[in-house]
Design a protein around this motif. Structure first.
Motif, PDB file in Angstrom:
ATOM      1  N   PRO A 194      43.932  35.926  31.429  1.00  0.00           N
ATOM      2  CA  PRO A 194      44.923  36.985  31.201  1.00  0.00           C
ATOM      3  C   PRO A 194      44.689  38.164  32.132  1.00  0.00           C
ATOM      4  O   PRO A 194      43.544  38.505  32.444  1.00  0.00           O
ATOM      5  CB  PRO A 194      44.669  37.380  29.736  1.00  0.00           C
ATOM      6  N   PRO A 195      45.747  38.794  32.604  1.00  0.00           N
ATOM      7  CA  PRO A 195      45.591  39.956  33.493  1.00  0.00           C
ATOM      8  C   PRO A 195      44.704  41.026  32.856  1.00  0.00           C
ATOM      9  O   PRO A 195      44.811  41.313  31.669  1.00  0.00           O
ATOM     10  CB  PRO A 195      47.037  40.450  33.664  1.00  0.00           C
ATOM     11  N   GLY A 196      43.814  41.592  33.662  1.00  0.00           N
ATOM     12  CA  GLY A 196      42.951  42.655  33.164  1.00  0.00           C
ATOM     13  C   GLY A 196      41.739  42.167  32.395  1.00  0.00           C
ATOM     14  O   GLY A 196      41.050  42.971  31.761  1.00  0.00           O
ATOM     15  N   SER A 197      41.443  40.856  32.448  1.00  0.00           N
ATOM     16  CA  SER A 197      40.296  40.322  31.709  1.00  0.00           C
ATOM     17  C   SER A 197      38.985  40.876  32.256  1.00  0.00           C
ATOM     18  O   SER A 197      38.847  41.112  33.467  1.00  0.00           O
ATOM     19  CB  SER A 197      40.267  38.791  31.805  1.00  0.00           C
ATOM     20  N   SER A 198      38.024  41.072  31.367  1.00  0.00           N
ATOM     21  CA  SER A 198      36.687  41.479  31.791  1.00  0.00           C
ATOM     22  C   SER A 198      36.013  40.317  32.507  1.00  0.00           C
ATOM     23  O   SER A 198      36.493  39.172  32.457  1.00  0.00           O
ATOM     24  CB  SER A 198      35.859  41.884  30.576  1.00  0.00           C
ATOM     25  N   ASP A 199      34.890  40.607  33.153  1.00  0.00           N
ATOM     26  CA  ASP A 199      34.170  39.542  33.860  1.00  0.00           C
ATOM     27  C   ASP A 199      33.763  38.422  32.907  1.00  0.00           C
ATOM     28  O   ASP A 199      33.865  37.240  33.253  1.00  0.00           O
ATOM     29  CB  ASP A 199      32.933  40.118  34.551  1.00  0.00           C
ATOM     30  N   LEU A 200      33.307  38.777  31.710  1.00  0.00           N
ATOM     31  CA  LEU A 200      32.858  37.764  30.751  1.00  0.00           C
ATOM     32  C   LEU A 200      34.026  36.895  30.282  1.00  0.00           C
ATOM     33  O   LEU A 200      33.943  35.667  30.293  1.00  0.00           O
ATOM     34  CB  LEU A 200      32.186  38.432  29.551  1.00  0.00           C
ATOM     35  N   VAL A 201      35.122  37.543  29.904  1.00  0.00           N
ATOM     36  CA  VAL A 201      36.291  36.784  29.420  1.00  0.00           C
ATOM     37  C   VAL A 201      36.874  35.941  30.544  1.00  0.00           C
ATOM     38  O   VAL A 201      37.235  34.775  30.338  1.00  0.00           O
ATOM     39  CB  VAL A 201      37.357  37.749  28.856  1.00  0.00           C
TER      40      VAL A 201
END
Length: 306
Positions: A194-201
């Motif tokens: 998904p747009p804007g996901s964190s590095d972990l996600v």
């Protein structure tokens, strides 16, 4: 039992390599097996559901998907307008399947759902293509579930498929194996998070994509050609393999020159298999492919395939 165990072993192997090197698995798998699995999947779907993919319905689908191919090529130049057009035409493909398979209130209900879905997709196109990428890798669940009808006891096989298609990805996305995920993975070059996901996600989504893509290739390049050899009606014998490998060799050139361009060209070529499977699935679930399933369902037990 043996076939279910085969999928358990394939699942463990695919998950292991996806967790260890998700980027290499995603890129390398696409270059090595992308074109070949396109050819083998189209051959299987067109043969197995030949009574459904015929006449005006087939002509309409081919026309719409060809328009999607042109949109994907145009996206290299014009960007978002072509992607928005692809979204609209993609929903038109689903609408054609609904018109072919449904009548009355069911058709009206499906039309309303598609209208709402198209509105949401156009409002959030980034999410649309993320869902589309993962959904495509999960579609073999339908074809394997249908194939299992030839087994005397299909339940174990079917729930094994549910486990790798749905349960394993869900566990990864919920963080069950965060301790094993690699650091510093560049997932943003792919439309898989998904747009804007964190590095972990984003890394979780990349691992899920690499895992499902590998299993997707396992189903289309190994399992179904081996265990459903009667399904294809064209490109028999080695012809499909030669065609797939030849296309892979041609696509290797743009991949080697510029990966982004190569992936875009592959994506345009892959539109036929990616978008044709959805109306087949929809029409089959609605009852549109009952004739072909009855006509081609083999009587005995088994071999396996891609």
């Amino acid at each position: 039992m043996k076939i279910s165990l085969l999928f358990v072993l394939a699942t463990l192997a695919a998950l292991g390599i996806a967790v260890r090197s998700p980027l290499i698995v995603t890129v390398g798998g696409l270059i090595a097996f992308g074109a070949l699995h396109n050819v083998l999947e189209l051959r299987y779907v067109a043969g197995r559901f030949s009574a459904l993919l015929t006449g005006r319905f087939l002509a309409v689908l081919l026309g719409l998907v060809t328009a999607i191919v042109l949109c994907r090529l145009a996206a290299l130049v014009v960007g978002d307008p072509a992607r928005h057009a692809e979204i609209l035409i993609g929903y038109a493909v689903l609408a054609a399947a609904c018109i072919h398979a449904l009548r009355g209130r069911r058709l009206l209900g499906a039309g309303f759902v598609l209208f709402v879905g198209a509105a949401v997709s156009l409002s959030f196109p980034g999410y649309h293509f993320v869902v589309l990428a993962h959904l495509h890798n999960a579609v073999p669940l339908f074809f394997l579930w249908e194939w299992a009808g030839r087994l005397r006891r299909p339940a174990l096989f079917r729930w094994t498929q549910v486990a790798w298609v749905l349960v394993v990805p869900a566990l990864v996305l919920l963080g069950a194996i965060d301790f094993a995920l690699p650091d510093g993975v560049d997932f943003r070059r792919f439309l898989i998070a998904p747009p804007g996901s964190s590095d972990l996600v984003g890394t979780r989504f990349l691992v899920v994509f690499a895992f499902l893509q590998t299993m997707h290739y396992f189903v289309w390049v190994y399992f179904l050609p081996r265990y459903a050899p009667e399904a294809p009606r064209f490109l028999l014998g080695r012809r499909a393999w030669l065609l797939g490998l030849g296309l892979a060799a041609l696509l290797a050139v743009p991949f080697a020159i510029d990966y982004a361009t190569g992936r875009a060209l592959y994506g345009a070529f892959a539109s036929y298999h990616a978008y044709l499977e959805f109306p087949v699935l929809l029409a089959a679930v609605a009852g549109g492919s009952q004739l072909v399933i009855r006509e081609t369902a083999p009587g005995g037990q088994v071999p396996a395939a891609v």
